[in-house]
Design a protein around this motif. Structure first.
Motif, mmCIF file in Angstrom:
data_model
loop_
_atom_site.group_PDB
_atom_site.id
_atom_site.type_symbol
_atom_site.label_atom_id
_atom_site.label_comp_id
_atom_site.label_asym_id
_atom_site.label_seq_id
_atom_site.Cartn_x
_atom_site.Cartn_y
_atom_site.Cartn_z
ATOM 1 N N GLY A 38 47.054 37.721 37.068
ATOM 2 C CA GLY A 38 46.521 38.587 38.117
ATOM 3 C C GLY A 38 46.754 37.953 39.470
ATOM 4 O O GLY A 38 47.376 36.881 39.573
ATOM 5 N N ALA A 60 48.468 44.416 40.749
ATOM 6 C CA ALA A 60 48.434 43.723 42.035
ATOM 7 C C ALA A 60 49.643 42.788 42.154
ATOM 8 O O ALA A 60 50.294 42.731 43.201
ATOM 9 N N GLY A 70 50.803 51.167 33.696
ATOM 10 C CA GLY A 70 51.756 50.238 33.098
ATOM 11 C C GLY A 70 51.773 50.447 31.599
ATOM 12 O O GLY A 70 51.688 51.581 31.129
ATOM 13 N N GLY A 129 43.005 35.050 36.370
ATOM 14 C CA GLY A 129 42.844 35.530 37.745
ATOM 15 C C GLY A 129 42.974 37.033 37.837
ATOM 16 O O GLY A 129 43.566 37.563 38.772
ATOM 17 N N ALA A 142 39.599 45.312 36.742
ATOM 18 C CA ALA A 142 39.519 46.711 37.188
ATOM 19 C C ALA A 142 39.775 47.622 35.976
ATOM 20 O O ALA A 142 40.561 47.283 35.090
ATOM 21 N N GLN A 185 41.448 50.197 35.556
ATOM 22 C CA GLN A 185 42.838 50.608 35.304
ATOM 23 C C GLN A 185 43.620 49.527 34.565
ATOM 24 O O GLN A 185 44.554 49.832 33.836
ATOM 25 N N ALA A 201 32.984 38.391 37.867
ATOM 26 C CA ALA A 201 34.168 39.243 37.681
ATOM 27 C C ALA A 201 33.987 40.159 36.467
ATOM 28 O O ALA A 201 33.496 39.740 35.411
ATOM 29 N N VAL A 244 42.422 28.912 37.624
ATOM 30 C CA VAL A 244 43.449 29.099 36.592
ATOM 31 C C VAL A 244 44.271 27.829 36.415
ATOM 32 O O VAL A 244 44.549 27.404 35.277
ATOM 33 N N LYS A 245 44.635 27.212 37.537
ATOM 34 C CA LYS A 245 45.543 26.047 37.484
ATOM 35 C C LYS A 245 44.912 24.881 36.714
ATOM 36 O O LYS A 245 45.602 24.096 36.085
HETATM 37 C C1 LIG Z 1 45.723 55.268 40.019
HETATM 38 C C2 LIG Z 1 45.665 53.775 39.852
HETATM 39 C C3 LIG Z 1 46.351 53.208 38.791
HETATM 40 C C4 LIG Z 1 46.312 51.808 38.598
HETATM 41 N N1 LIG Z 1 46.989 51.280 37.549
HETATM 42 C C5 LIG Z 1 46.876 49.951 37.318
HETATM 43 C C6 LIG Z 1 47.526 49.353 36.189
HETATM 44 O O1 LIG Z 1 48.238 49.997 35.406
HETATM 45 N N2 LIG Z 1 47.350 48.035 35.997
HETATM 46 C C7 LIG Z 1 46.580 47.247 36.827
HETATM 47 O O2 LIG Z 1 46.480 46.034 36.592
HETATM 48 N N3 LIG Z 1 45.993 47.791 37.899
HETATM 49 C C8 LIG Z 1 46.133 49.108 38.179
HETATM 50 N N4 LIG Z 1 45.545 49.613 39.298
HETATM 51 C C9 LIG Z 1 44.967 48.690 40.278
HETATM 52 C C10 LIG Z 1 43.578 48.206 39.944
HETATM 53 O O3 LIG Z 1 42.616 49.116 40.431
HETATM 54 C C11 LIG Z 1 43.316 46.823 40.566
HETATM 55 O O4 LIG Z 1 43.508 46.917 41.947
HETATM 56 C C12 LIG Z 1 44.211 45.716 40.010
HETATM 57 O O5 LIG Z 1 44.153 45.712 38.596
HETATM 58 C C13 LIG Z 1 43.728 44.374 40.536
HETATM 59 O O6 LIG Z 1 44.560 43.350 40.071
HETATM 60 P P1 LIG Z 1 44.017 41.872 39.956
HETATM 61 O O7 LIG Z 1 42.809 41.843 39.091
HETATM 62 O O8 LIG Z 1 45.169 41.016 39.570
HETATM 63 O O9 LIG Z 1 43.690 41.502 41.469
HETATM 64 P P2 LIG Z 1 42.299 41.374 42.251
HETATM 65 O O10 LIG Z 1 41.451 42.578 42.076
HETATM 66 O O11 LIG Z 1 42.651 40.954 43.636
HETATM 67 O O12 LIG Z 1 41.551 40.201 41.497
HETATM 68 C C14 LIG Z 1 41.946 38.858 41.525
HETATM 69 C C15 LIG Z 1 40.931 38.063 40.717
HETATM 70 O O13 LIG Z 1 41.375 36.728 40.629
HETATM 71 C C16 LIG Z 1 40.258 35.868 40.815
HETATM 72 N N5 LIG Z 1 40.815 34.613 41.343
HETATM 73 C C17 LIG Z 1 41.366 34.400 42.566
HETATM 74 N N6 LIG Z 1 41.871 33.147 42.632
HETATM 75 C C18 LIG Z 1 41.646 32.576 41.436
HETATM 76 C C19 LIG Z 1 41.938 31.301 40.884
HETATM 77 N N7 LIG Z 1 42.600 30.372 41.588
HETATM 78 N N8 LIG Z 1 41.560 31.030 39.616
HETATM 79 C C20 LIG Z 1 40.868 31.949 38.888
HETATM 80 N N9 LIG Z 1 40.555 33.182 39.364
HETATM 81 C C21 LIG Z 1 40.965 33.498 40.606
HETATM 82 C C22 LIG Z 1 39.341 36.598 41.734
HETATM 83 O O14 LIG Z 1 37.993 36.162 41.562
HETATM 84 C C23 LIG Z 1 39.532 38.044 41.300
HETATM 85 O O15 LIG Z 1 38.603 38.418 40.300
HETATM 86 C C24 LIG Z 1 45.578 51.002 39.492
HETATM 87 C C25 LIG Z 1 44.871 51.604 40.539
HETATM 88 C C26 LIG Z 1 44.907 52.964 40.710
HETATM 89 C C27 LIG Z 1 44.133 53.577 41.844
#
Ligand SMILES: Cc1cc2nc3c(=O)[nH]c(=O)nc-3n(C[C@H](O)[C@H](O)[C@H](O)COP(=O)(O)OP(=O)(O)OC[C@H]3O[C@@H](n4cnc5c(N)ncnc54)[C@H](O)[C@@H]3O)c2cc1C
Length: 340
Positions: free
Chosen positions: A228, A254, A271, A283, A287, A289, A309, A323-324
């Motif tokens: 992530g 993301a 996806g 990380g 969400a 989705q 989270a 994560v690292k």
């Molecule tokens: C119509 C629609 C469809 C979507 N389809 C998808 C889909 O198919 N797949 C998908 O993934 N998303 C999808 N999304 C997006 C989804 O809503 C989220 O925005 C997305 O999943 C967030 O990705 P993330 O968790 O990687 O990032 P973020 O929400 O930014 O979360 C990052 C996380 O990492 C943690 N973090 C940060 N640094 C570190 C570290 N060094 N070590 C450990 N933890 C850390 C944080 O605490 C946080 O919880 C869609 C959204 C919409 C509106």
């Protein structure tokens, strides 16, 4: 008199290409078995529908995967997928046999075929479903409650088709698990010959160019390490750990949107849907989705530095931290546990 006189059984469209049956057909048959078991008084069967050319010998595989009967339409016009001929044949199967419901994989083929057939039959279709249940209050009508994400995946809507039959739905691959094959299972194979009124193809396929899948197909991996946004500064390490564990790296949207991973490895609603035996979410916030694409994994381990989270609410095991630091230690533990 019953509301839908003559309509019976749950049918599953069993998709095949070059004689190779797609797993989603078997997943739907396994789920259909659970649905018919929940309404034993209706005496419903699970029926596979197999369309193609020179595919009769595949019918027994469909039975071994849980079908009670298989309707085979074997015709050279069905040798490769054609919207026109497949829709013609499937519509005639439905008109002849009157299934109470018809489940189809939400594959490229299924998403093309099912709506066309539903429109011809004036039947209700729920597309891209993630859950199917029998309505406990309408068991005598075998009314299906079909759930799918809606409003951009922020809500789930449950759709019913109470007024028409068959009740139709397309369901994504990997949403349901596949029951083990039962080699001793026997069933009935029915051959059906449709009347193609127009044998002239409206669309002629001049050449089929096979899609070249570059890299690993994450839907087939037994171990996935999901990266992530919180793992964006250590993607090489995540990929290396995934490889050492005998799996592959996948990513949240993301990471894909940030241009750091290919869309082919995105997990989630927009996806791929995956169900490995182990999914390590690194990380990833959790969400809905994203979760929609991986929550059926057998074992989910989450690493996130935020103890609040959302991902922790669906994880079997969670580590709060970076994560690292945590992923390399976790990898050693998993490798040691595998050797033990
Ligand atoms: C119509 C629609 C469809 C979507 N389809 C998808 C889909 O198919 N797949 C998908 O993934 N998303 C999808 N999304 C997006 C989804 O809503 C989220 O925005 C997305 O999943 C967030 O990705 P993330 O968790 O990687 O990032 P973020 O929400 O930014 O979360 C990052 C996380 O990492 C943690 N973090 C940060 N640094 C570190 C570290 N060094 N070590 C450990 N933890 C850390 C944080 O605490 C946080 O919880 C869609 C959204 C919409 C509106």
């Amino acid at each position: 008199m019953a509301k839908f006189e003559g309509y019976k059984d749950i049918y599953v469209f069993v998709e095949q290409k070059n004689g190779e049956i797609a797993n989603v057909g078997y997943e739907l048959i396994s789920e259909a078995r659970k649905l018919v078991a929940s309404i034993p008084h209706m005496n419903f069967d699970v029926v596979g529908v197999l369309l193609g050319h020179n595919i009769k010998d595949k019918a027994n595989d469909v039975i071994k995967h849980g079908a009670d009967k298989v309707i085979v339409v074997d015709d050279e016009l069905l040798a490769t997928y054609s919207t026109q001929f497949y829709a013609d044949a499937l519509t005639q199967v439905i008109n002849a046999f009157k299934p109470d419901s018809l489940l189809t994989g939400a594959t490229v083929l299924g998403r093309d075929l099912a709506p066309r057939v539903a429109a011809r039959l004036n039947a209700g279709l729920t597309a891209d479903a993630t859950k199917i249940e029998m309505d406990p209050e309408k068991e005598d009508e075998a009314l299906l409650l079909v759930t799918r994400p809606t409003f951009g995946g922020n809500l789930f809507g449950t759709i019913i088709c109470p007024d028409t039959r068959p009740q139709m739905a397309t369901i994504r691959p990997n949403v349901f698990s596949m029951d083990p094959v039962d080699e001793s299972r026997t069933g009935e194979v029915i051959e059906f010959t449709p009347e193609f009124t127009d044998k002239e193809a409206k669309v002629v396929v001049k050449e089929v160019i096979e899609k070249v899948v570059e890299g690993i197909d994450i839907t087939k991996c037994d171990i996935l390490v999901g990266a992530g946004r919180g793992a964006e500064d250590c993607l090489d390490m995540v990929a290396a750990v995934a490889e050492e564990l005998g799996g592959a790296m996948c990513a949240s949207r993301a990471v894909v949107d940030d241009g750091l991973a290919d869309k082919a490895i995105q997990v989630g609603q927009t996806g791929k849907t995956v169900r490995p035996s182990l999914y390590i979410a690194c990380g990833i916030s959790g969400a809905c989705q994203h979760v929609a694409g991986m929550e059926k994994s057998d074992m989910i381990i989450a690493i996130n530095r935020d103890p609040q989270a959302e991902i922790f609410s669906i994880a079997n095991m969670g580590f709060v931290g970076d994560v690292k630091e945590i992923l390399p230690l976790l990898k050693e533990e998993i490798i040691a546990a595998k050797k033990a």
